[in-house]
Write a protein that holds these residues in place. Structure first.
Motif, short mmCIF file in Angstrom:
data_model
loop_
_atom_site.label_atom_id
_atom_site.label_comp_id
_atom_site.label_asym_id
_atom_site.label_seq_id
_atom_site.Cartn_x
_atom_site.Cartn_y
_atom_site.Cartn_z
N GLY A 20 0.82 -1.22 0.00
CA GLY A 20 0.00 0.00 0.00
C GLY A 20 0.85 1.26 0.00
N ILE A 21 2.17 1.09 -0.14
CA ILE A 21 3.05 2.26 -0.20
C ILE A 21 3.35 2.53 -1.66
CG2 ILE A 21 5.23 3.25 0.60
CD1 ILE A 21 5.04 1.57 3.04
N GLU A 23 3.13 5.71 -3.21
CA GLU A 23 3.82 6.98 -3.41
C GLU A 23 4.62 7.33 -2.17
OE1 GLU A 23 1.74 10.44 -4.75
OE2 GLU A 23 0.39 9.18 -5.94
N LEU A 24 5.75 7.95 -2.40
CA LEU A 24 6.53 8.39 -1.26
C LEU A 24 5.83 9.58 -0.60
CD1 LEU A 24 10.18 8.28 -2.66
CD2 LEU A 24 9.04 6.60 -1.20
N TYR A 25 5.94 9.65 0.69
CA TYR A 25 5.50 10.85 1.39
C TYR A 25 6.47 11.98 0.98
CZ TYR A 25 2.61 8.13 4.76
OH TYR A 25 1.67 7.35 5.37
N GLN A 28 9.96 11.88 2.30
CA GLN A 28 10.69 10.71 1.76
C GLN A 28 11.19 11.03 0.35
OE1 GLN A 28 7.47 7.91 2.11
NE2 GLN A 28 8.07 7.24 4.18
N PRO A 47 8.38 15.00 11.66
CA PRO A 47 7.57 14.62 12.81
C PRO A 47 7.45 13.10 12.98
CG PRO A 47 6.44 16.29 11.50
CD PRO A 47 7.62 15.84 10.71
N THR A 48 7.10 12.69 14.19
CA THR A 48 6.83 11.29 14.50
C THR A 48 5.80 10.73 13.52
OG1 THR A 48 7.04 11.96 16.78
CG2 THR A 48 6.16 9.78 16.41
N ALA A 49 5.97 9.47 13.15
CA ALA A 49 5.00 8.74 12.33
C ALA A 49 4.85 9.30 10.92
CB ALA A 49 3.63 8.71 13.01
N SER A 50 5.89 9.96 10.42
CA SER A 50 5.77 10.44 9.05
C SER A 50 6.69 9.66 8.11
CB SER A 50 6.04 11.94 8.99
OG SER A 50 7.29 12.19 9.54
N GLY A 51 7.02 8.45 8.50
CA GLY A 51 7.68 7.54 7.57
C GLY A 51 9.19 7.61 7.53
N LYS A 52 9.82 7.87 8.67
CA LYS A 52 11.28 7.90 8.69
C LYS A 52 11.88 6.53 8.43
CE LYS A 52 11.58 10.04 12.76
NZ LYS A 52 10.34 10.75 13.03
N THR A 53 11.18 5.49 8.95
CA THR A 53 11.75 4.15 8.80
C THR A 53 11.95 3.79 7.34
OG1 THR A 53 10.55 3.59 10.80
CG2 THR A 53 11.55 1.78 9.60
N ASN A 355 5.34 1.61 17.56
CA ASN A 355 4.34 2.10 16.62
C ASN A 355 2.92 1.75 17.08
OD1 ASN A 355 3.25 3.27 14.39
ND2 ASN A 355 3.81 1.62 12.98
P1 ADP Z 1 8.40 7.32 12.05
O1 ADP Z 1 9.56 6.39 12.06
O2 ADP Z 1 8.65 8.56 11.29
O3 ADP Z 1 7.82 7.57 13.40
P2 ADP Z 1 7.13 5.19 10.68
O4 ADP Z 1 8.27 4.93 9.81
O5 ADP Z 1 6.88 4.27 11.79
O6 ADP Z 1 7.21 6.65 11.21
O7 ADP Z 1 5.86 5.26 9.71
C1 ADP Z 1 4.57 5.27 10.20
C2 ADP Z 1 3.67 4.42 9.30
O8 ADP Z 1 3.55 4.99 8.00
C3 ADP Z 1 4.14 3.02 9.11
O9 ADP Z 1 3.07 2.16 9.37
C4 ADP Z 1 4.53 2.96 7.63
O10 ADP Z 1 4.28 1.69 7.06
C5 ADP Z 1 3.66 3.99 7.00
N1 ADP Z 1 4.24 4.61 5.79
C6 ADP Z 1 5.51 5.06 5.66
N2 ADP Z 1 5.71 5.60 4.44
C7 ADP Z 1 4.54 5.49 3.78
C8 ADP Z 1 4.11 5.88 2.46
N3 ADP Z 1 4.93 6.48 1.62
N4 ADP Z 1 2.84 5.60 2.13
C9 ADP Z 1 2.01 4.99 2.99
N5 ADP Z 1 2.35 4.62 4.23
C10 ADP Z 1 3.61 4.86 4.64
#
Ligand code: ADP
Length: 806
Positions: A20-21, A23-25, A28, A47-53, A355
């Motif tokens: 389901g990913i 497009e890049l945020y 990213q 910010p937290t939860a914005s896809g750093k991983t 998470n």
């Molecule tokens: P962070 O490390 O910034 O706190 P996470 O990496 O845990 O945030 O990402 C939070 C959620 O967003 C995860 O469940 C991840 O799968 C989802 N995610 C990350 N990038 C995307 C993307 N480009 N499109 C959709 N979902 C994404």
């Protein structure tokens, strides 16, 4: 589009799409444009939860695709296994993922074959100290939560470790992931990295303050949340969002909440109260599933914490803090993500990394007790922002809501100023402090990164501290103090500008000890060897109470402290040279006859609990008296002179160490976990933590004993094994067998099976009965003990059934 990403192992872009990913945020995409998939160093402050991983994964996977090797540094051990599990989905594309936790003193050679390695910064530091050969092969390093370089306890390790890795590998790609901080450009400058800085979030976050009967949000909107007279705000807010069905389309039974509080006790108390709110709103199906989870929680351990947690979970609420067992934590997190648990009351550890997004986040306590400060202190903006960032589940909630609580209008306004309108603090290096440099300078010298004072200063010049400082002489001054300290304690030798580590210094560095811990242990062991005879006599004399009387006399003379007391103990006719005096020196060539081991386990536990590497238990009210008394009683076992009660701080620390040592002694005396948690007011996770630290420190003490005085090696090793297995010495052999814990070892022992060898000979029906009729377990145990015919098939069912439970 993720499908267009170049440089990744084949299959990965498609896999991302299937997740389901597609497009890049935006942040990213910026990272990719900055070259993160082409080996460029990058600092991502988002910010937290914005896809750093995912940014980190793209960097690591492309590095591996280019034939390299990647390292992912996590701030907490609990996160290491979580991250590994996350990265393991890449194994089907030929990427091997390994996690390195556990002992701080090994080089982890097996990691050489892994493509991605996950480890804490302490572990990486120790791997570098132990010359792990694969460290040279790294091409990409990710530092998760890099803003923690600001943490005075752990930050310097991350800072120095990144410095060493870059020195070993000049072309190293460094990807640093940070929460939004005040000065990400400092971090980028330090790491020679591109900077991606963004406030973008995948889901809108509304921040507000609840006061009176409404939440006021930052966008000016209000939401009515009534609080009955005499009621609390938190339950009202939790109920409100549970009764809300979100966007109106999705009849999902409302949203869940995360409540952040400032202590474990508060987390538990709050969860109990909130369970009444959630219980009323459960469907019968949910009740059934929650009952099962509650049972799983009870199965993990039968402690009071476990029981309280299970009771809450059965009603749809939970608490979460570092005192929980790891299995409890993951059961709670999973059930919350599956929306069975409707609310978690947590200490801030949950905000850091795990998470667990939720519709609403309630930051109930924005102050916490700070020991150094001596009172309540407001949390950092950064910390509160991280908690708030957990609000809103992308794709599930229309937006996230983060709410602070105020009791009056003034506080409401203050909270808006302090947290909602405010930017996070800048990150400041904490490197230029003696405790940090003590350990890192020794390691830098011991592992060959510098051979001179000049070289050390040059190395330090590459740190974040040097990038930031406006006090240029400071680092040099602290360095000189630390070098003096290390030389005085025999860890380094100096010759003009040259600095080399001594043999003990090398050992200390490899063992990953704080040099101050090592000095304490060495002093304690030397002291024990000097006072051996005298103390043994005292311990023997204990029986007739004479030692205690003498000690009582000595108390009158406050200045004498307790050390004098022991010196005054008469030698009870055991003085073989017949001079009848108390002069221990004269007994040098005479072996004092006794069955006792010295140092005792308690003495050794106390010694390692005194070191700065052990977090000691606090003394609660009433503890001071109890442990002062215990200190008098057990004083002959303690390795060193008890400080006088007039040396307030030192005496207090001595007693805290004694309390911690007693916990370890209880554990090694096979006291039930449940009893221990009650007696010391700790959680089962804390017992684990203390036990593991003690095991490591005693292992280190064993090696140091080998360097300075071999006579203590055996008692130290025994004490180490006793904490490791949680048993008295007669069970050490049995408890060391795979599949035999402290309880099973005791039951086997009581059934007359005392050693591994006994197990190989024993009557199988006796073994089976001692293991409570569990055939598979019995077979495994026999096999592990080296028995040739471990099968239980020849034990008749009837025999086993007739056997009484041991
Ligand atoms: P962070 O490390 O910034 O706190 P996470 O990496 O845990 O945030 O990402 C939070 C959620 O967003 C995860 O469940 C991840 O799968 C989802 N995610 C990350 N990038 C995307 C993307 N480009 N499109 C959709 N979902 C994404």
């Amino acid at each position: 589009k993720t499908a267009d990403l170049a440089g990744l192992p084949p299959g990965v872009p498609e896999h991302l799409r299937d997740e389901g990913i597609e497009e890049l945020y935006p942040p990213q995409a910026e990272a990719v444009e900055a070259g993160v998939t082409a080996g460029e160093s990058l600092v991502a402050s988002v910010p937290t939860a914005s896809g750093k991983t995912l940014v980190a994964e793209l960097a690591m996977l492309s590095a591996v695709e280019r034939g390299g090797k990647a390292l992912y540094i996590v701030p907490l051990r609990a996160l290491a296994s979580e991250k590994k599990a996350e990265f393991e989905r890449w194994e089907e594309y030929g990427i091997d993922v390994g996690v390195s936790t556990g002992n701080y003193d090994s080089s982890g050679e097996w990691l050489a074959s892994q493509d991605i390695i996950v480890a804490t910064s302490e572990k990486v530091d120790s791997l570098v100290r132990n010359n792990a050969p694969w460290v040279d092969d790294l091409s990409c390093v990710v530092a998760d939560e890099v803003h923690l370089v600001d943490d005075s306890h752990r930050g310097p390790t991350l800072e120095v470790t990144l410095g060493k890795l870059r020195k070993i590998n000049p072309g190293l790609q460094v990807v640093a992931l940070s929460a939004t901080v005040g000065n990400p450009e400092d971090i980028a400058e330090w790491l020679d990295a591109e900077l991606v800085e963004s406030e973008w979030r995948p889901i809108d976050l509304k921040m507000g303050v609840h006061y009176g009967n409404a939440i006021t949000f930052d966008d000016g909107s209000q939401r009515e949340v009534r609080v009955g007279k005499g009621d609390r705000q938190t339950p009202a807010l939790v109920a409100d969002i549970l009764d809300d069905d979100g966007d109106g389309e999705d009849d999902d039974g409302g949203g869940s909440s995360l409540v952040f509080v400032n202590s474990r006790r508060n987390a538990e108390a709050s969860a109990k109260r909130l369970a009444d709110v959630t219980e009323k709103r459960l469907t019968s199906e949910e009740r059934g599933e929650l009952a099962e989870i509650a049972q799983e929680i009870r199965d993990v351990s039968d402690t009071e914490t476990s029981d309280t947690l299970a009771n809450c979970v059965a009603k749809g609420a939970a608490f979460h803090h570092a005192g929980l067992a790891a299995d409890h934590r993951s059961l709670v997190e999973d059930a919350f993500r599956e929306r069975l648990i409707k609310v978690i009351s947590a200490t801030p550890t949950l905000a850091a990394g795990v998470n667990t997004p939720s519709r609403r986040v309630i930051v109930r306590d924005w102050q916490r007790y700070d020991g150094d400060f001596g009172g309540m202190k407001p949390l950092d903006v950064l910390e509160v922002h991280q908690m708030m960032g957990r609000a809103g589940r992308p794709g599930l909630d229309p937006y996230g809501e983060a709410v602070l609580l105020a009791k009056n209008a003034d506080t409401r306004d203050e909270l808006f100023e302090r947290y909602i309108w405010a930017d996070a603090e800048p990150v400041r290096s904490k490197l230029a402090a003696e405790p940090a440099l003590r350990t890192h300078l020794l390691a830098t010298v011991a592992s060959g990164f510098a051979h001179t004072r000049e070289g050390l200063l040059e190395f330090l010049d590459q740190t974040l501290y040097a990038t930031q400082t406006d006090e240029p002489g400071r680092l040099e001054r602290v360095t000189d103090n630390v070098l003096d300290y290390l030389e005085a304690n025999g860890f380094v030798e100096r010759d003009g500008d040259g600095v080399t580590a001594t043999s003990v210094g090398h050992t200390v560095s490899r063992l990953y000890l704080d040099p101050m811990s090592a000095a304490e242990i060495i002093d304690g062991l030397r002291w024990a060897s000097d006072h051996r005879e005298e103390k043994l006599r005292e311990l023997e004399g204990e029986a007739d109470g004479s030692a205690r009387e003498n000690r009582a006399d000595a108390e009158v003379d406050a200045d004498a402290g307790f050390q004098r007391a022991s010196e005054m103990v008469p030698e009870e006719g055991t003085d073989a040279d017949g001079d009848g005096g108390g002069d221990a020196e004269s007994d040098d060539d005479v072996e004092f006859e006794t069955d006792r081991t010295y140092p005792t386990a308690l003495g050794l536990f106390h010694l390692v609990c005194r070191t700065p590497d052990m977090y000691q238990l606090y003394l609660k009210s009433g503890d001071r008296e109890e442990y002062t008394e215990l200190c008098y009683e057990r004083e002959p076992e303690l390795l060193g002179n008890t400080p006088s009660e007039y040396e307030d701080v030192r005496f207090e620390e001595w007693l805290s160490a004694l309390k911690t040592a007693r916990l370890l002694e209880d554990w090694a005396d096979e006291v039930d976990e449940d009893r221990i948690t009650e007696r010391y007011g700790v959680g089962p996770g804390d017992i684990r933590g203390k036990v593991e630290t003690a095991e490591w420190l005693l292992g280190a003490a064993e090696q140091l004993a080998g360097e300075i005085d071999a006579s203590a090696t055996v008692p130290v090793r025994e004490a180490k094994m006793r904490v490791q297995y949680g048993v008295r010495d007669e069970l050490i052999d049995l408890a060391g067998i795979r599949g035999v814990g402290r309880k099973r070892a005791r039951r086997l022992f009581e059934a007359g099976i005392q050693t591994r060898a006994d197990l190989r000979e024993a009557d199988k029906s006796v073994v089976l009965a001692a293991l409570r009729g569990r055939r598979k377990t019995a077979e495994n145990v026999l096999e592990a003990a080296g028995r040739k015919d471990p099968s239980m098939d020849d034990v008749r069912e009837a025999d086993a059934e007739d056997l009484p439970e041991a």
